[in-house]
Motif scaffolding. Structure first.
Motif, PDB file in Angstrom:
ATOM      1  N   GLU A 109       0.825  -1.210   0.000  1.00  0.00           N
ATOM      2  CA  GLU A 109       0.000   0.000   0.000  1.00  0.00           C
ATOM      3  C   GLU A 109       0.862   1.265   0.000  1.00  0.00           C
ATOM      4  OE1 GLU A 109      -3.115  -0.026  -0.503  1.00  0.00           O
ATOM      5  OE2 GLU A 109      -3.437  -2.166  -0.291  1.00  0.00           O
ATOM      6  N   TYR A 110       2.010   1.225   0.671  1.00  0.00           N
ATOM      7  CA  TYR A 110       2.940   2.361   0.608  1.00  0.00           C
ATOM      8  C   TYR A 110       3.312   2.651  -0.832  1.00  0.00           C
ATOM      9  CZ  TYR A 110       4.194   3.502   5.457  1.00  0.00           C
ATOM     10  OH  TYR A 110       4.186   3.975   6.740  1.00  0.00           O
ATOM     11  N   PHE A 113       0.268   4.237  -2.839  1.00  0.00           N
ATOM     12  CA  PHE A 113      -0.090   5.626  -2.551  1.00  0.00           C
ATOM     13  C   PHE A 113       1.094   6.585  -2.663  1.00  0.00           C
ATOM     14  CE2 PHE A 113      -3.578   3.314  -0.577  1.00  0.00           C
ATOM     15  CZ  PHE A 113      -4.674   4.101  -0.899  1.00  0.00           C
ATOM     16  N   SER A 114       2.280   6.161  -2.208  1.00  0.00           N
ATOM     17  CA  SER A 114       3.408   7.092  -2.171  1.00  0.00           C
ATOM     18  C   SER A 114       3.830   7.530  -3.570  1.00  0.00           C
ATOM     19  CB  SER A 114       4.595   6.469  -1.435  1.00  0.00           C
ATOM     20  OG  SER A 114       5.063   5.311  -2.099  1.00  0.00           O
ATOM     21  N   TYR A 117       1.522  10.287  -4.830  1.00  0.00           N
ATOM     22  CA  TYR A 117       1.607  11.519  -4.043  1.00  0.00           C
ATOM     23  C   TYR A 117       2.955  12.215  -4.217  1.00  0.00           C
ATOM     24  CZ  TYR A 117      -2.928  11.196  -1.856  1.00  0.00           C
ATOM     25  OH  TYR A 117      -4.288  11.185  -1.654  1.00  0.00           O
ATOM     26  N   TRP A 155       5.462  10.894   3.481  1.00  0.00           N
ATOM     27  CA  TRP A 155       5.491   9.557   4.071  1.00  0.00           C
ATOM     28  C   TRP A 155       4.551   9.465   5.274  1.00  0.00           C
ATOM     29  CZ3 TRP A 155       7.112   5.488   1.648  1.00  0.00           C
ATOM     30  CH2 TRP A 155       8.150   5.572   0.732  1.00  0.00           C
ATOM     31  N   VAL A 158       0.931   9.372   3.948  1.00  0.00           N
ATOM     32  CA  VAL A 158       0.629   8.059   3.362  1.00  0.00           C
ATOM     33  C   VAL A 158       0.456   7.013   4.466  1.00  0.00           C
ATOM     34  CG1 VAL A 158       1.539   6.190   1.926  1.00  0.00           C
ATOM     35  CG2 VAL A 158       1.729   8.555   1.154  1.00  0.00           C
ATOM     36  N   THR A 159       1.249   7.111   5.529  1.00  0.00           N
ATOM     37  CA  THR A 159       1.115   6.183   6.651  1.00  0.00           C
ATOM     38  C   THR A 159      -0.288   6.249   7.245  1.00  0.00           C
ATOM     39  OG1 THR A 159       3.469   6.375   7.192  1.00  0.00           O
ATOM     40  CG2 THR A 159       2.010   5.551   8.926  1.00  0.00           C
ATOM     41  N   ILE A 161      -2.977   7.214   5.666  1.00  0.00           N
ATOM     42  CA  ILE A 161      -3.914   6.699   4.667  1.00  0.00           C
ATOM     43  C   ILE A 161      -3.995   5.178   4.700  1.00  0.00           C
ATOM     44  CG2 ILE A 161      -4.313   6.413   2.174  1.00  0.00           C
ATOM     45  CD1 ILE A 161      -3.309   9.211   1.751  1.00  0.00           C
ATOM     46  N   ILE A 162      -2.852   4.501   4.867  1.00  0.00           N
ATOM     47  CA  ILE A 162      -2.836   3.043   4.746  1.00  0.00           C
ATOM     48  C   ILE A 162      -3.138   2.315   6.060  1.00  0.00           C
ATOM     49  CG2 ILE A 162      -1.147   3.226   2.887  1.00  0.00           C
ATOM     50  CD1 ILE A 162       0.922   2.042   4.851  1.00  0.00           C
ATOM     51  N   GLY A 203      -6.215   7.369  -3.665  1.00  0.00           N
ATOM     52  CA  GLY A 203      -5.051   6.927  -4.406  1.00  0.00           C
ATOM     53  C   GLY A 203      -5.043   7.301  -5.870  1.00  0.00           C
TER      54      GLY A 203
END
Length: 319
Positions: A109-110, A113-114, A117, A155, A158-159, A161-162, A203
């Protein structure tokens, strides 16, 4: 709590191989471990080279390269754990325990999404550079240190978000096999749809809309500059960087749009799980995986400084 079967076109992550495996496996399944292995080998080699060059070469210490470094780190993390996905696929079950299940899902997932972004941040940066050039202004806040802080913020964002995906990732016994799946509470169908909509909006829809707006405004300002202004055009170096960011973005969208489009299809259409449909699903998954190994080649082809720095570092090590 009961498990929602991981549909091959509508799973909550790219881990489509963790769903219920049909009893008869078509021949095209045999090619997947080979494809994943190639992606892993190429991705590890390319992203390691990018990380090494940016960290070691003094000329590579720029704002844009700081964001590229973080993109490469995200891709490197994913390709490092891709062999675990291959083992999972070949064994038709998850042998690594719940901690590894949550860890692999979080890295997956990182990466999801990362990437988008950091591309959004790079698009914002390109927009600010273009505007500053058109209006003959200096961006005093645009420093390498500021880029590090922004990267850390991305980061962290995103953390957050996941986190739901990490919570719901669990080991579940399905048809006598242990599977690493998302186990949703009742009503499972509603939670599954919410997770897909959440991924689609956070995402894809929000970052891609932001990028499209920024590039539209950028092109508008450049057009106005040529027609109505005596301001100097973007210098050659800035044009090249802007072009490189645009190409990286286009390749990312090419790899990820089918995946997110499959979400829309899964939410609006009841598709039977035929071998052809499953083959399309695996192709879409492989295409999103492939994005993790393509970016280093884009840097090598489009960035003269990267090529020169890489060549110089290789020559120094060989001597």
């Amino acid at each position: 709590m009961e498990n929602i079967s991981m549909d091959f076109l509508s799973n909550s992550s790219r881990r489509s191989e963790n769903g219920s495996i049909p009893e008869v496996i078509p021949n095209f399944y045999l090619a997947l471990p080979i494809i994943y292995s190639i992606i892993c080998a190429v991705g590890l080699t390319g992203n390691t080279a990018v990380i090494y060059v940016i960290l070691k070469a003094p000329k590579m210490k720029s704002v844009t390269n700081m964001f590229i470094l973080n993109l490469a780190i995200a891709d490197e993390l994913f390709t490092l754990v891709l062999p675990i996905n291959i083992v999972d696929y070949l064994l038709l079950q998850w042998p690594f325990g719940e901690f590894m299940c949550k860890l692999i899902v979080s890295i997956d997932e990182y990466n999801t999404f990362s990437s988008i972004y950091f591309l959004t941040i790079m698009s914002i940066d390109r927009y600010l550079v273009v505007v500053a050039t058109v209006e003959s202004k200096k961006l005093s806040f645009r420093t390498y240190r500021a880029a590090k802080i922004v990267s850390l913020c991305v980061w962290s964002f995103v953390t957050i978000i996941i986190l739901p995906f990490i919570v719901f990732a669990k080991i579940h016994q399905d048809e006598g096999r242990l599977q690493c799946l998302f186990v949703f509470p009742y009503p499972e169908d509603l939670w599954w749809k919410m997770s897909r909509i959440y991924t689609l909006i956070m995402g894809f829809a929000i970052p891609v809309s932001t990028i499209c707006i920024l590039y539209s405004m950028m092109l508008y300002k450049l057009r106005r500059m040529r027609l109505n202004s005596n301001a100097k055009a973007l210098d050659k170096a800035k044009k090249k960087v802007t072009f490189m960011v645009a190409v990286i973005l286009i390749v990312c969208l090419f790899c990820w749009t089918p995946y997110h489009f499959s979400t829309v299809v899964a939410l609006t259409t009841d598709i039977p799980q035929t071998p052809f449909v499953i083959a399309i699903s695996f192709f879409i998954t492989s295409l999103s995986y492939a994005n993790s190994c393509l970016n280093p080649f884009l840097y090598a082809f489009l960035d003269d400084n990267f090529r020169k720095s890489f060549r110089k570092l290789v020559e120094c090590r060989s001597s």
